[in-house]
Scaffold this motif. Sequence first.
Motif, mmCIF file in Angstrom:
data_model
loop_
_atom_site.group_PDB
_atom_site.id
_atom_site.type_symbol
_atom_site.label_atom_id
_atom_site.label_comp_id
_atom_site.label_asym_id
_atom_site.label_seq_id
_atom_site.Cartn_x
_atom_site.Cartn_y
_atom_site.Cartn_z
ATOM 1 N N THR A 98 0.841 -1.200 0.000
ATOM 2 C CA THR A 98 0.000 0.000 0.000
ATOM 3 C C THR A 98 0.875 1.248 0.000
ATOM 4 O OG1 THR A 98 -1.822 -1.096 1.174
ATOM 5 C CG2 THR A 98 -1.718 1.297 1.319
ATOM 6 N N HIS A 99 0.552 2.202 -0.850
ATOM 7 C CA HIS A 99 1.353 3.420 -0.990
ATOM 8 C C HIS A 99 1.167 4.343 0.212
ATOM 9 C CE1 HIS A 99 1.602 3.182 -5.691
ATOM 10 N NE2 HIS A 99 2.155 2.158 -5.074
ATOM 11 N N VAL A 100 2.258 4.981 0.601
ATOM 12 C CA VAL A 100 2.266 5.949 1.701
ATOM 13 C C VAL A 100 2.791 7.275 1.166
ATOM 14 C CG1 VAL A 100 3.187 6.500 3.990
ATOM 15 C CG2 VAL A 100 2.675 4.113 3.388
ATOM 16 N N PHE A 101 2.077 8.353 1.438
ATOM 17 C CA PHE A 101 2.406 9.668 0.894
ATOM 18 C C PHE A 101 2.705 10.666 2.014
ATOM 19 C CE2 PHE A 101 -0.364 7.445 -2.012
ATOM 20 C CZ PHE A 101 0.200 7.670 -3.260
ATOM 21 N N GLY A 114 2.131 15.286 -0.779
ATOM 22 C CA GLY A 114 1.553 14.389 -1.767
ATOM 23 C C GLY A 114 2.544 13.469 -2.444
ATOM 24 N N GLN A 115 3.823 13.571 -2.089
ATOM 25 C CA GLN A 115 4.844 12.720 -2.714
ATOM 26 C C GLN A 115 4.791 11.309 -2.155
ATOM 27 O OE1 GLN A 115 8.795 14.446 -2.696
ATOM 28 N NE2 GLN A 115 9.777 12.432 -2.655
ATOM 29 N N LEU A 116 4.896 10.320 -3.029
ATOM 30 C CA LEU A 116 4.985 8.929 -2.601
ATOM 31 C C LEU A 116 6.319 8.724 -1.893
ATOM 32 C CD1 LEU A 116 3.953 5.968 -2.679
ATOM 33 C CD2 LEU A 116 5.119 5.741 -4.873
ATOM 34 N N ILE A 117 6.268 8.296 -0.635
ATOM 35 C CA ILE A 117 7.507 8.146 0.134
ATOM 36 C C ILE A 117 7.770 6.712 0.577
ATOM 37 C CG2 ILE A 117 7.537 10.535 0.984
ATOM 38 C CD1 ILE A 117 6.429 9.419 3.665
ATOM 39 N N ALA A 118 6.740 5.855 0.561
ATOM 40 C CA ALA A 118 6.947 4.523 1.133
ATOM 41 C C ALA A 118 5.807 3.592 0.761
ATOM 42 C CB ALA A 118 7.076 4.621 2.652
ATOM 43 N N HIS A 119 5.921 2.344 1.254
ATOM 44 C CA HIS A 119 4.918 1.308 1.045
ATOM 45 C C HIS A 119 4.802 0.481 2.330
ATOM 46 C CE1 HIS A 119 6.850 2.283 -2.788
ATOM 47 N NE2 HIS A 119 5.716 1.981 -3.372
ATOM 48 N N PHE A 120 3.651 -0.108 2.562
ATOM 49 C CA PHE A 120 3.513 -1.035 3.684
ATOM 50 C C PHE A 120 4.468 -2.203 3.433
ATOM 51 C CE2 PHE A 120 -1.183 -0.258 5.122
ATOM 52 C CZ PHE A 120 -0.982 1.112 5.089
ATOM 53 N N GLY A 121 5.313 -2.517 4.404
ATOM 54 C CA GLY A 121 6.255 -3.616 4.258
ATOM 55 C C GLY A 121 5.635 -4.960 4.585
ATOM 56 N N ASP A 122 6.279 -6.027 4.117
ATOM 57 C CA ASP A 122 5.801 -7.363 4.473
ATOM 58 C C ASP A 122 6.398 -7.773 5.818
ATOM 59 O OD1 ASP A 122 8.376 -8.551 4.106
ATOM 60 O OD2 ASP A 122 7.968 -8.917 1.993
ATOM 61 N N THR A 123 6.025 -8.945 6.285
ATOM 62 C CA THR A 123 6.386 -9.351 7.643
ATOM 63 C C THR A 123 7.886 -9.557 7.835
ATOM 64 O OG1 THR A 123 5.979 -11.678 7.093
ATOM 65 C CG2 THR A 123 4.144 -10.421 8.017
ATOM 66 N N LEU A 146 7.576 -0.146 7.224
ATOM 67 C CA LEU A 146 7.630 0.093 5.785
ATOM 68 C C LEU A 146 8.395 -1.008 5.058
ATOM 69 C CD1 LEU A 146 8.552 3.894 5.973
ATOM 70 C CD2 LEU A 146 6.253 2.870 5.879
ATOM 71 N N SER A 147 8.438 -0.854 3.740
ATOM 72 C CA SER A 147 9.257 -1.738 2.919
ATOM 73 C C SER A 147 10.713 -1.287 2.985
ATOM 74 C CB SER A 147 8.764 -1.694 1.466
ATOM 75 O OG SER A 147 9.647 -2.390 0.623
ATOM 76 N N GLY A 149 9.256 -5.565 10.976
ATOM 77 C CA GLY A 149 9.298 -5.877 12.400
ATOM 78 C C GLY A 149 8.497 -7.109 12.763
ATOM 79 N N HIS A 150 8.086 -7.888 11.736
ATOM 80 C CA HIS A 150 7.343 -9.138 11.940
ATOM 81 C C HIS A 150 5.933 -8.883 12.473
ATOM 82 C CE1 HIS A 150 11.169 -11.188 11.197
ATOM 83 N NE2 HIS A 150 11.699 -10.289 12.018
ATOM 84 N N TRP A 151 5.241 -7.956 11.803
ATOM 85 C CA TRP A 151 3.851 -7.636 12.107
ATOM 86 C C TRP A 151 2.982 -7.882 10.874
ATOM 87 C CZ3 TRP A 151 2.200 -6.221 16.863
ATOM 88 C CH2 TRP A 151 3.153 -5.740 17.774
ATOM 89 N N PRO A 152 1.678 -8.037 11.053
ATOM 90 C CA PRO A 152 0.792 -7.960 9.894
ATOM 91 C C PRO A 152 1.015 -6.623 9.193
ATOM 92 C CG PRO A 152 -0.416 -8.718 11.828
ATOM 93 C CD PRO A 152 0.931 -8.262 12.313
ATOM 94 N N PRO A 153 0.936 -6.576 7.873
ATOM 95 C CA PRO A 153 1.221 -5.327 7.151
ATOM 96 C C PRO A 153 0.351 -4.166 7.637
ATOM 97 C CG PRO A 153 1.108 -7.167 5.630
ATOM 98 C CD PRO A 153 0.647 -7.691 6.959
ATOM 99 N N HIS A 154 0.994 -3.080 7.966
ATOM 100 C CA HIS A 154 0.278 -1.874 8.368
ATOM 101 C C HIS A 154 1.255 -0.705 8.435
ATOM 102 C CE1 HIS A 154 2.000 -2.938 12.308
ATOM 103 N NE2 HIS A 154 1.637 -1.742 12.774
#
Length: 224
Positions: A102-105, A163-172, A146-147, A176-181
């Motif tokens: 998921t994109h993070v701005f 409004g700039q795209l800066i990041a994405h939800f990272g995988d586990t 993040l990723s 930090g070994h969490w559900p993506p958020h």
Amino acid sequence: MLDKILERYQPFQPVVLLDPEIDRLLLMDFTERNTSLTPEIIDNTGLFSNYVDQLLKDHECTFGIGGYAEHRTIYSRNDHFSTAEEPRGFHLAIDIWGPTGTHVFAPMDGTVHSFRFNDAHGDYGATIILQHQLEGYTFHTLYGHLSLKDLEGLHEGMRVAAGQLIAHFGDTTENGHWPPHLHFQIIIDMEGKQGDYPGVCRYSQREQYLANCPDPDLILQLMP
């Protein structure tokens, strides 16, 4: 003071894009009131991820949200929050739970304050902290879980536009070994820290931390 300044500049650019025609938000509870979240689920990243995914599916929601000033039970899952006589369990941010990638701005103009891969189990994983100024007042926003690829090419002082795209939800494996958020937190004084700042404090210290970490919904404007 910062609360009043942020209120004057609302609305900000969205941190996560939501289509009001399609995307619904589920208010999620990770306190002891949520008896469906068992220790077995909390202790297993795969089960925890499946739990969040199923909860969103059952309620036909794209994202889950919540957590600010929430006294949580989920931090019992590892020693990262239990290294002192009083464990840390009071959450200082808003979490947005959703799909990996998921994109993070950036919600407003700023600069990169610092960044780090906080790789301990239960920590932030890949983390970016931005610094902002409004009306001469300096404050920060922290983006956790993040990723890892989002840290590539960053440098302190790098300018970031609203409004700039800066990041994405990272995988586990990298969050930090969490559900993506996304862990989104406002911090006034970084207290000399770089690439990291407590997102969870001891309950007995909540007042001093809440004073330094105002409600993130002043920027997000997503809470019901």
